[in-house]
Design a protein around this motif. Structure first.
Motif, PDB file in Angstrom:
ATOM      1  N   SER A 127      57.786  26.060  13.386  1.00 20.85           N
ATOM      2  CA  SER A 127      58.131  25.453  14.677  1.00 20.85           C
ATOM      3  C   SER A 127      56.920  24.803  15.343  1.00 20.85           C
ATOM      4  CB  SER A 127      58.776  26.498  15.601  1.00 20.85           C
ATOM      5  OG  SER A 127      57.948  27.637  15.714  1.00 20.85           O
ATOM      6  N   GLY A 128      55.760  24.823  14.673  1.00 27.66           N
ATOM      7  CA  GLY A 128      54.598  24.094  15.158  1.00 27.66           C
ATOM      8  C   GLY A 128      53.591  24.900  15.959  1.00 27.66           C
ATOM      9  N   LEU A 129      53.757  26.206  16.086  1.00 30.18           N
ATOM     10  CA  LEU A 129      52.812  27.043  16.816  1.00 30.18           C
ATOM     11  C   LEU A 129      51.709  27.505  15.870  1.00 30.18           C
ATOM     12  CD1 LEU A 129      52.053  28.647  19.410  1.00 30.18           C
ATOM     13  CD2 LEU A 129      53.470  30.512  18.514  1.00 30.18           C
ATOM     14  N   THR A 130      50.457  27.276  16.256  1.00 23.86           N
ATOM     15  CA  THR A 130      49.336  27.720  15.440  1.00 23.86           C
ATOM     16  C   THR A 130      48.874  29.094  15.898  1.00 23.86           C
ATOM     17  OG1 THR A 130      48.635  25.448  14.994  1.00 23.86           O
ATOM     18  CG2 THR A 130      46.987  27.168  14.666  1.00 23.86           C
ATOM     19  N   LEU A 131      48.799  30.021  14.960  1.00 16.42           N
ATOM     20  CA  LEU A 131      48.368  31.393  15.213  1.00 16.42           C
ATOM     21  C   LEU A 131      46.933  31.520  14.734  1.00 16.42           C
ATOM     22  CD1 LEU A 131      51.585  33.083  13.783  1.00 16.42           C
ATOM     23  CD2 LEU A 131      51.131  32.442  16.167  1.00 16.42           C
ATOM     24  N   GLU A 132      46.039  31.967  15.623  1.00 15.14           N
ATOM     25  CA  GLU A 132      44.622  32.007  15.283  1.00 15.14           C
ATOM     26  C   GLU A 132      44.000  33.391  15.350  1.00 15.14           C
ATOM     27  OE1 GLU A 132      42.673  29.041  17.650  1.00 15.14           O
ATOM     28  OE2 GLU A 132      43.818  27.410  16.750  1.00 15.14           O
ATOM     29  N   THR A 133      44.580  34.314  16.121  1.00 19.31           N
ATOM     30  CA  THR A 133      44.024  35.661  16.211  1.00 19.31           C
ATOM     31  C   THR A 133      45.014  36.658  15.607  1.00 19.31           C
ATOM     32  OG1 THR A 133      44.972  36.215  18.362  1.00 19.31           O
ATOM     33  CG2 THR A 133      42.813  35.086  18.365  1.00 19.31           C
ATOM     34  N   ILE A 134      44.500  37.827  15.272  1.00 19.90           N
ATOM     35  CA  ILE A 134      45.358  38.877  14.725  1.00 19.90           C
ATOM     36  C   ILE A 134      46.477  39.189  15.718  1.00 19.90           C
ATOM     37  CG2 ILE A 134      45.429  41.311  14.054  1.00 19.90           C
ATOM     38  CD1 ILE A 134      42.542  40.897  12.941  1.00 19.90           C
ATOM     39  N   GLY A 135      46.144  39.269  16.988  1.00 17.90           N
ATOM     40  CA  GLY A 135      47.140  39.549  18.017  1.00 17.90           C
ATOM     41  C   GLY A 135      48.210  38.477  18.111  1.00 17.90           C
ATOM     42  N   GLU A 136      47.831  37.225  17.942  1.00 17.76           N
ATOM     43  CA  GLU A 136      48.821  36.149  17.970  1.00 17.76           C
ATOM     44  C   GLU A 136      49.810  36.300  16.822  1.00 17.76           C
ATOM     45  OE1 GLU A 136      46.499  32.549  18.036  1.00 17.76           O
ATOM     46  OE2 GLU A 136      46.013  32.778  20.163  1.00 17.76           O
ATOM     47  N   PHE A 137      49.325  36.699  15.658  1.00 20.76           N
ATOM     48  CA  PHE A 137      50.216  36.928  14.511  1.00 20.76           C
ATOM     49  C   PHE A 137      51.182  38.074  14.798  1.00 20.76           C
ATOM     50  CE2 PHE A 137      47.154  34.388  12.172  1.00 20.76           C
ATOM     51  CZ  PHE A 137      47.894  33.808  11.158  1.00 20.76           C
ATOM     52  N   VAL A 138      50.647  39.190  15.300  1.00 22.58           N
ATOM     53  CA  VAL A 138      51.494  40.349  15.585  1.00 22.58           C
ATOM     54  C   VAL A 138      52.511  40.006  16.669  1.00 22.58           C
ATOM     55  CG1 VAL A 138      51.517  42.730  16.436  1.00 22.58           C
ATOM     56  CG2 VAL A 138      49.769  42.020  14.790  1.00 22.58           C
ATOM     57  N   ASN A 139      52.061  39.338  17.706  1.00 22.57           N
ATOM     58  CA  ASN A 139      52.954  38.972  18.800  1.00 22.57           C
ATOM     59  C   ASN A 139      54.058  38.025  18.325  1.00 22.57           C
ATOM     60  OD1 ASN A 139      53.565  39.185  21.653  1.00 22.57           O
ATOM     61  ND2 ASN A 139      52.970  37.027  21.776  1.00 22.57           N
ATOM     62  N   PHE A 140      53.715  37.048  17.505  1.00 24.53           N
ATOM     63  CA  PHE A 140      54.722  36.118  16.993  1.00 24.53           C
ATOM     64  C   PHE A 140      55.728  36.834  16.099  1.00 24.53           C
ATOM     65  CE2 PHE A 140      56.478  33.015  14.040  1.00 24.53           C
ATOM     66  CZ  PHE A 140      56.966  32.068  14.930  1.00 24.53           C
ATOM     67  N   SER A 141      55.280  37.875  15.410  1.00 23.39           N
ATOM     68  CA  SER A 141      56.194  38.600  14.528  1.00 23.39           C
ATOM     69  C   SER A 141      57.336  39.249  15.314  1.00 23.39           C
ATOM     70  CB  SER A 141      55.444  39.632  13.692  1.00 23.39           C
ATOM     71  OG  SER A 141      55.033  40.730  14.475  1.00 23.39           O
ATOM     72  N   LEU A 142      57.129  39.508  16.612  1.00 21.62           N
ATOM     73  CA  LEU A 142      58.203  40.045  17.452  1.00 21.62           C
ATOM     74  C   LEU A 142      59.323  39.014  17.604  1.00 21.62           C
ATOM     75  CD1 LEU A 142      56.017  41.686  20.235  1.00 21.62           C
ATOM     76  CD2 LEU A 142      57.160  42.827  18.318  1.00 21.62           C
ATOM     77  N   TYR A 143      58.965  37.778  17.826  1.00 20.44           N
ATOM     78  CA  TYR A 143      59.946  36.693  17.905  1.00 20.44           C
ATOM     79  C   TYR A 143      60.676  36.557  16.567  1.00 20.44           C
ATOM     80  CZ  TYR A 143      61.495  31.806  17.666  1.00 20.44           C
ATOM     81  OH  TYR A 143      62.225  30.652  17.469  1.00 20.44           O
ATOM     82  N   HIS A 144      59.912  36.581  15.497  1.00 20.08           N
ATOM     83  CA  HIS A 144      60.484  36.465  14.156  1.00 20.08           C
ATOM     84  C   HIS A 144      61.489  37.583  13.892  1.00 20.08           C
ATOM     85  CE1 HIS A 144      60.519  37.251   9.786  1.00 20.08           C
ATOM     86  NE2 HIS A 144      60.631  35.933   9.712  1.00 20.08           N
ATOM     87  N   GLU A 145      61.097  38.813  14.207  1.00 25.45           N
ATOM     88  CA  GLU A 145      62.002  39.940  13.984  1.00 25.45           C
ATOM     89  C   GLU A 145      63.259  39.807  14.833  1.00 25.45           C
ATOM     90  OE1 GLU A 145      62.077  44.821  13.850  1.00 25.45           O
ATOM     91  OE2 GLU A 145      60.182  43.738  13.617  1.00 25.45           O
ATOM     92  N   GLY A 146      63.097  39.323  16.060  1.00 26.98           N
ATOM     93  CA  GLY A 146      64.260  39.131  16.933  1.00 26.98           C
ATOM     94  C   GLY A 146      65.269  38.158  16.349  1.00 26.98           C
ATOM     95  N   MET A 147      64.789  37.101  15.703  1.00 27.72           N
ATOM     96  CA  MET A 147      65.705  36.148  15.073  1.00 27.72           C
ATOM     97  C   MET A 147      66.509  36.827  13.962  1.00 27.72           C
ATOM     98  SD  MET A 147      63.663  32.510  14.783  1.00 27.72           S
ATOM     99  CE  MET A 147      62.771  33.067  13.355  1.00 27.72           C
ATOM    100  N   HIS A 148      65.838  37.615  13.146  1.00 29.00           N
ATOM    101  CA  HIS A 148      66.523  38.263  12.032  1.00 29.00           C
ATOM    102  C   HIS A 148      67.350  39.467  12.486  1.00 29.00           C
ATOM    103  CE1 HIS A 148      65.013  35.576   8.992  1.00 29.00           C
ATOM    104  NE2 HIS A 148      63.897  35.560   9.684  1.00 29.00           N
TER     105      HIS A 148
END
Length: 156
Positions: A122-143
């Motif tokens: 979707s075009g969001l760049t993840l640069e820190t470990i926290g950004e990856f973990v935080n984005f995974s919450l959105y990902h899990e919510g979709m699934h």
């Protein structure tokens, strides 16, 4: 802020586990009409992506069965599986323990830069470990939502 991320990770996972609770194996392995995956795939995909986003991308050790990389990768589908898939109970056990492992291994590290920044589809760049973990919450919510929809379609 770190405590909030871990708290939300545990909350989201509890919701995912709750929706998976009681799903029979034949339901978990049934693909609803006009879809390409099933509940088992959704659950395994959540686990795989969380392992990638919390551990693998940053060069950390992960608890990832080798077969999961092909079975549950983005774009994969059960129709192309050639090996034996794990049971929903096996995937659920891994999902249950994952948030605690993430907290234990990443506590104090969420602000660290990732050696491999990543741009999502979707075009969001993840640069820190926290950004990856935080984005995974959105990902899990979709699934999580897909699992709920599949259950509604497949459960009498």
């Amino acid at each position: 802020m770190e405590a909030i991320v871990f708290k939300q990770l545990e909350f989201v996972r509890k919701q995912t586990l709750k929706v998976l609770d009681g799903v029979k194996d034949h339901i978990a392995a049934s693909i609803p009409d006009k879809f390409r995956n099933h509940i088992l795939w959704q659950a395994g995909h959540i686990y795989l992506v969380q392992e990638r986003f919390a551990f693998l991308i940053h060069g950390f050790d992960a608890e990832l069965p080798e077969s999961y990389k092909s079975l549950f990768a983005p774009g994969s589908a059960p129709a192309s599986w050639t090996g034996t898939a794990p049971s929903l109970a096996e995937v659920t056990d891994l999902l249950r323990n994952q948030p605690q492992r993430i907290r234990q291994n990443l506590k104090g590290r969420l602000g660290e830069s990732s050696p491999s920044p990543y741009t999502t589809s979707s075009g969001l760049t993840l640069e820190t470990i926290g950004e990856f973990v935080n984005f995974s919450l959105y990902h899990e919510g979709m699934h999580f939502n897909a699992i709920k929809q599949y259950k509604a379609l497949l459960t009498p």
